[in-house]
Design a protein around this motif. Structure first.
Motif, short mmCIF file in Angstrom:
data_model
loop_
_atom_site.label_atom_id
_atom_site.label_comp_id
_atom_site.label_asym_id
_atom_site.label_seq_id
_atom_site.Cartn_x
_atom_site.Cartn_y
_atom_site.Cartn_z
N PRO A 240 -7.04 -22.41 -4.79
CA PRO A 240 -6.00 -21.71 -3.96
C PRO A 240 -4.65 -21.63 -4.74
O PRO A 240 -4.03 -20.72 -4.35
CB PRO A 240 -5.96 -23.23 -2.95
N GLY A 241 -4.26 -22.53 -5.63
CA GLY A 241 -3.02 -22.38 -6.23
C GLY A 241 -3.14 -21.18 -7.16
O GLY A 241 -2.12 -20.45 -7.23
N ARG A 242 -4.12 -20.75 -7.80
CA ARG A 242 -4.30 -19.37 -8.48
C ARG A 242 -4.11 -18.26 -7.45
O ARG A 242 -3.57 -17.07 -7.84
CB ARG A 242 -5.62 -19.51 -9.27
N PHE A 243 -4.73 -18.25 -6.30
CA PHE A 243 -4.64 -17.21 -5.42
C PHE A 243 -2.80 -16.89 -5.00
O PHE A 243 -2.45 -15.90 -5.02
CB PHE A 243 -5.42 -17.60 -4.17
N VAL A 244 -2.39 -18.15 -4.75
CA VAL A 244 -0.87 -18.21 -4.53
C VAL A 244 -0.13 -17.64 -5.73
O VAL A 244 0.85 -16.95 -5.66
CB VAL A 244 -0.56 -19.62 -4.07
N GLY A 245 -0.66 -17.93 -6.75
CA GLY A 245 -0.02 -17.67 -8.17
C GLY A 245 -0.30 -15.79 -8.09
O GLY A 245 0.71 -15.28 -8.77
N ARG A 246 -1.30 -15.50 -7.61
CA ARG A 246 -1.29 -13.98 -7.76
C ARG A 246 -0.22 -13.21 -6.90
O ARG A 246 0.02 -12.31 -7.09
CB ARG A 246 -2.82 -13.31 -7.29
N ILE A 247 -0.19 -13.95 -5.74
CA ILE A 247 0.99 -13.29 -4.86
C ILE A 247 2.24 -13.29 -5.52
O ILE A 247 3.09 -12.41 -5.25
CB ILE A 247 0.70 -13.95 -3.42
N ALA A 248 2.34 -14.64 -5.98
CA ALA A 248 3.88 -14.80 -6.73
C ALA A 248 4.05 -13.64 -7.58
O ALA A 248 5.08 -13.22 -8.15
CB ALA A 248 3.97 -16.16 -7.12
N ARG A 249 2.89 -13.60 -8.42
CA ARG A 249 2.96 -12.46 -9.36
C ARG A 249 3.32 -11.05 -9.24
O ARG A 249 3.92 -10.17 -9.81
CB ARG A 249 1.61 -12.65 -10.42
N LEU A 250 2.72 -10.71 -7.98
CA LEU A 250 2.76 -9.51 -7.42
C LEU A 250 4.33 -9.26 -7.06
O LEU A 250 5.09 -8.31 -7.26
CB LEU A 250 2.16 -9.23 -6.27
N LEU A 251 4.84 -10.19 -6.51
CA LEU A 251 6.26 -10.31 -6.06
C LEU A 251 7.20 -10.27 -7.29
O LEU A 251 8.31 -9.57 -7.15
CB LEU A 251 6.70 -11.45 -5.24
N LEU A 252 6.83 -11.10 -8.08
CA LEU A 252 7.79 -11.05 -9.53
C LEU A 252 7.75 -9.61 -10.30
O LEU A 252 8.65 -9.26 -10.80
CB LEU A 252 7.23 -12.22 -10.24
N ARG A 253 6.74 -8.87 -10.17
CA ARG A 253 6.43 -7.78 -10.88
C ARG A 253 7.59 -6.74 -10.24
O ARG A 253 7.96 -6.00 -10.86
CB ARG A 253 5.09 -7.20 -10.72
N SER A 254 7.42 -6.69 -8.91
CA SER A 254 8.32 -5.83 -8.06
C SER A 254 9.89 -6.16 -8.27
O SER A 254 10.85 -5.43 -7.99
CB SER A 254 8.06 -6.09 -6.44
N CYS A 255 10.35 -7.48 -8.91
CA CYS A 255 11.59 -7.89 -8.97
C CYS A 255 12.06 -7.76 -10.51
O CYS A 255 13.47 -7.76 -10.51
CB CYS A 255 11.93 -9.50 -8.62
N ARG A 256 11.13 -7.47 -11.35
CA ARG A 256 11.62 -7.71 -12.62
C ARG A 256 12.37 -6.73 -13.19
O ARG A 256 13.76 -6.83 -13.59
CB ARG A 256 10.21 -7.53 -13.51
N GLY A 257 12.53 -5.33 -12.80
CA GLY A 257 13.37 -4.51 -13.03
C GLY A 257 14.75 -4.62 -12.47
O GLY A 257 15.78 -4.48 -13.13
N HIS A 258 14.90 -5.10 -11.02
CA HIS A 258 16.11 -5.27 -10.54
C HIS A 258 16.68 -6.34 -11.04
O HIS A 258 18.04 -6.57 -11.42
CB HIS A 258 15.84 -5.64 -9.19
N ALA A 259 15.97 -7.51 -11.33
CA ALA A 259 16.65 -8.81 -11.94
C ALA A 259 17.33 -8.33 -13.29
O ALA A 259 18.26 -8.84 -13.63
CB ALA A 259 15.69 -9.75 -12.17
N ALA A 260 16.49 -7.81 -14.07
CA ALA A 260 17.23 -7.21 -15.49
C ALA A 260 18.52 -6.58 -15.50
O ALA A 260 19.36 -6.66 -16.06
CB ALA A 260 16.02 -6.72 -16.29
N GLU A 261 18.52 -5.62 -14.30
CA GLU A 261 19.67 -4.71 -14.07
C GLU A 261 20.71 -5.59 -13.59
O GLU A 261 21.95 -5.74 -13.92
CB GLU A 261 19.45 -3.87 -13.14
#
Length: 576
Positions: A240-261
């Motif tokens: 279950p934790g790995r499934f939650v990690g996949r969702i968190a990774r999806l959110l992090l991927r969408s945030c990465r560019g904005h966080a760098a800016e």
């Protein structure tokens, strides 16, 4: 000043804009998680008012409700994972205010001059860099204080913090490269830290702080989910934790560019705000940053690394940076300018106990760049610079010479021709045996290199795994620089080839013979590491003859060198 103000406003506005985008991503994720529940509420409300009746509507209501429950459970799991995750905290040496009151005073005065909040604490890193680190995330805050308590052997309560009370909007921690404190003067350090400290201004904005906590929480959740499982049962439990990690990774991927800016905007605003603070001196100080990095790199790769491999860690690396850069200035004929500069007050005077801080940073450097244990022990002892030649250089040479002769024994290489009967029967190692074998043919050099490589690999594989007394406190989660985490994080050099190892071992044998038969002595060169001293002068011409012998099988240049120094190749050499 208007141009400066405009530039700062533009950078801050860009950072705030990106922070709002990140918070919108968080809000949208929350809205998506609540959407099935909203549909279920609408369907039940419609049924209660008689607008959606019948078995089909009942089935739809319960199906949507079941979906909503599942989505809410997953969303709650993600939220808990983000809150409880332990984001990466840079390995640092905590520096309490009572240990450096003058440094804290300098930073606070600088922050007041810049019109920004003062950093919440100061820490040292064994690297040539300085930055602000946001540790306001609850899990990161706990991890930092646990590491501080283990690193100092006491309470983790920092300045201005009351036990049991949670700080809501703590300013970032100022991390300072420890080599800067020893090489730079006080005024230079203030000039270098000005744009860094100025970053606390944008960091205090609520939107930027919230966005940073959100991104760091996602990053920690992804790291926790990617941690290796400890056995088959743990693998099943972690699904279950790995499934939650996949969702968190999806959110992090969408945030990465904005966080760098956002971070670029914060840096631009901070740099513009600090532009008028010691600007002329900051240009000169930046040159010292480059010099400090050059000296630090040479000291680690040429001086510290051989000691680490021998189970010793130099306890005054930062002081060694000053010696290395002074030697570099002497060789580059810049000593006059440096002599004048070194007459000013060094920044390490801002510390109450510079030696203790240097020792702690040196141990952490060994942990990060080599993977040594977190505490000193019988096989991991500190060494002073005065003891370095005897405890590191001489021991290194004799250890490598002993390994070289063990491989020769395994290969069945006979003693040197002309050796007396007693020496041959006793198997006493001589330099002549090594030289004759390498001069005999190219194939025998290749076989010897392979044997040494295999021997080194076996010894490294049999080396005990570093353990730490703080293993139980860390719980195995997140980065614990004082615990048993897999280190080094930043290895200094790639694995050496067989030829490189063979050259090192043959040179070590030559040095041992020179010490035992020609009155030479082991020494330390601040830029090149272990050195051979003949009549008190360093000999730098040994590498080429040894390389010629190993690669071409030509012993002529090395024999000429040995004659010039007075080395007896037929005499036995003392090994460890």
């Amino acid at each position: 000043m208007s141009g400066t103000g405009t530039g700062e406003e533009l950078g801050a506005q860009a950072a705030r804009t990106r922070a709002l985008v990140l918070l919108r991503i968080r809000s949208r994720a929350t809205a998506v998680a609540l959407l099935p529940a909203a549909f279920a509420v609408v369907l039940f409300a419609a049924g209660a008012q008689g607008f959606a009746e019948g078995s089909g509507w009942d089935a739809a209501r319960w199906a949507v409700t079941a979906c909503a429950v599942v989505v809410l459970i997953v969303a709650a799991a993600v939220a808990v994972a983000v809150v409880r995750a332990k984001p990466a905290v840079s390995p640092t040496v905590p520096l309490r205010e009572e240990a450096a009151p003058d440094l804290y005073r300098l930073v606070r005065e600088l922050a007041e001059r810049l019109g920004v909040p003062a950093p919440s604490a100061i820490a040292l890193t064994p690297d040539c860099d300085s930055w602000l680190e946001d540790r306001t995330h609850p899990a990161a805050d706990r991890a930092a204080h646990e590491a501080a308590g283990r690193g100092r052997g006491g309470s983790a309560t920092g300045p201005g913090r009351r036990p049991g009370r949670r700080r809501v909007q703590a300013a970032p921690v100022l991390v300072i490269g420890s080599p800067f404190l020893w090489w730079m003067r006080v005024a230079e350090l203030r000039a270098v830290l000005a744009p860094v400290v100025a970053g606390t201004g944008p960091s205090a904005h609520p939107d930027i702080a919230a966005a940073r906590r959100f991104v760091r929480g996602l990053d920690g959740a992804v790291a926790d989910a990617a941690a290796p499982a400890r056995g088959p049962v743990h693998t099943v439990v972690r699904l279950p934790g790995r499934f939650v990690g996949r969702i968190a990774r999806l959110l992090l991927r969408s945030c990465r560019g904005h966080a760098a800016e956002m971070e670029r905007g914060v840096a631009a605003a901070a740099s513009t705000r600090a532009q008028d603070v010691d600007y002329g001196l900051r240009v000169v100080a930046q040159e010292q940053v480059g010099l400090a990095y050059a000296g630090w790199d040479r000291l680690l790769t040429r001086v510290a690394l051989p000691a680490w491999r021998m189970g010793r860690w130099p306890s005054r690396l930062d002081a060694g940076v000053v010696s290395a850069l002074t030697e570099l200035s002497r060789r580059d004929r810049l000593a006059e300018g440096y002599a004048t500069r070194l007459g000013e007050r060094p920044a390490c005077d801002l510390l109450e106990e510079p030696g203790a801080a240097d020792e702690a940073a040196s141990l952490l450097a060994a942990r990060l760049f080599h993977g040594g244990p977190a505490e000193a022990g019988p096989d991991w002892a500190p060494v002073d610079w005065q003891q370095y030649p005897e405890e590191v250089v001489d021991r290194k040479w004799r250890t490598e010479a002993a390994r070289l002769h063990r491989v020769l024994d395994t290969m069945g290489v006979p003693p040197a021709s002309g050796a007396d009967t007693d020496t041959a029967c006793a198997g006493v190692p001589t330099l002549a045996r090594v030289v004759e074998h390498l001069a005999a043919g190219r194939d025998g050099g290749e076989e010897l290199a392979a044997g040494i490589s295999a021997a080194v690999a076996r010894e490294e594989a049999q080396a005990p795994v570093p353990l730490s007394g703080g293993a139980g406190e860390a719980g195995g989660e997140g980065l614990d620089p004082w615990g048993p985490d897999p280190l080094p994080l930043f290895p200094l050099q790639p694995p050496r080839t067989g030829t490189e190892l063979l050259v090192d071992h043959v040179a070590a044998m030559v040095c041992c013979a020179a010490v035992d038969t020609a009155g030479a002595a082991p020494g330390l060169d601040w830029l090149d590491g272990p050195a051979l001293l003949v009549d008190g002068e360093r000999r730098t011409d040994l590498g080429s003859p040894v390389l010629t012998l190993v690669e071409d099988g030509d012993a002529g240049p090395l024999r000429s060198w040995l004659v010039s120094v007075g080395v007896r190749t037929d005499k036995p050499v003392r090994l460890v």
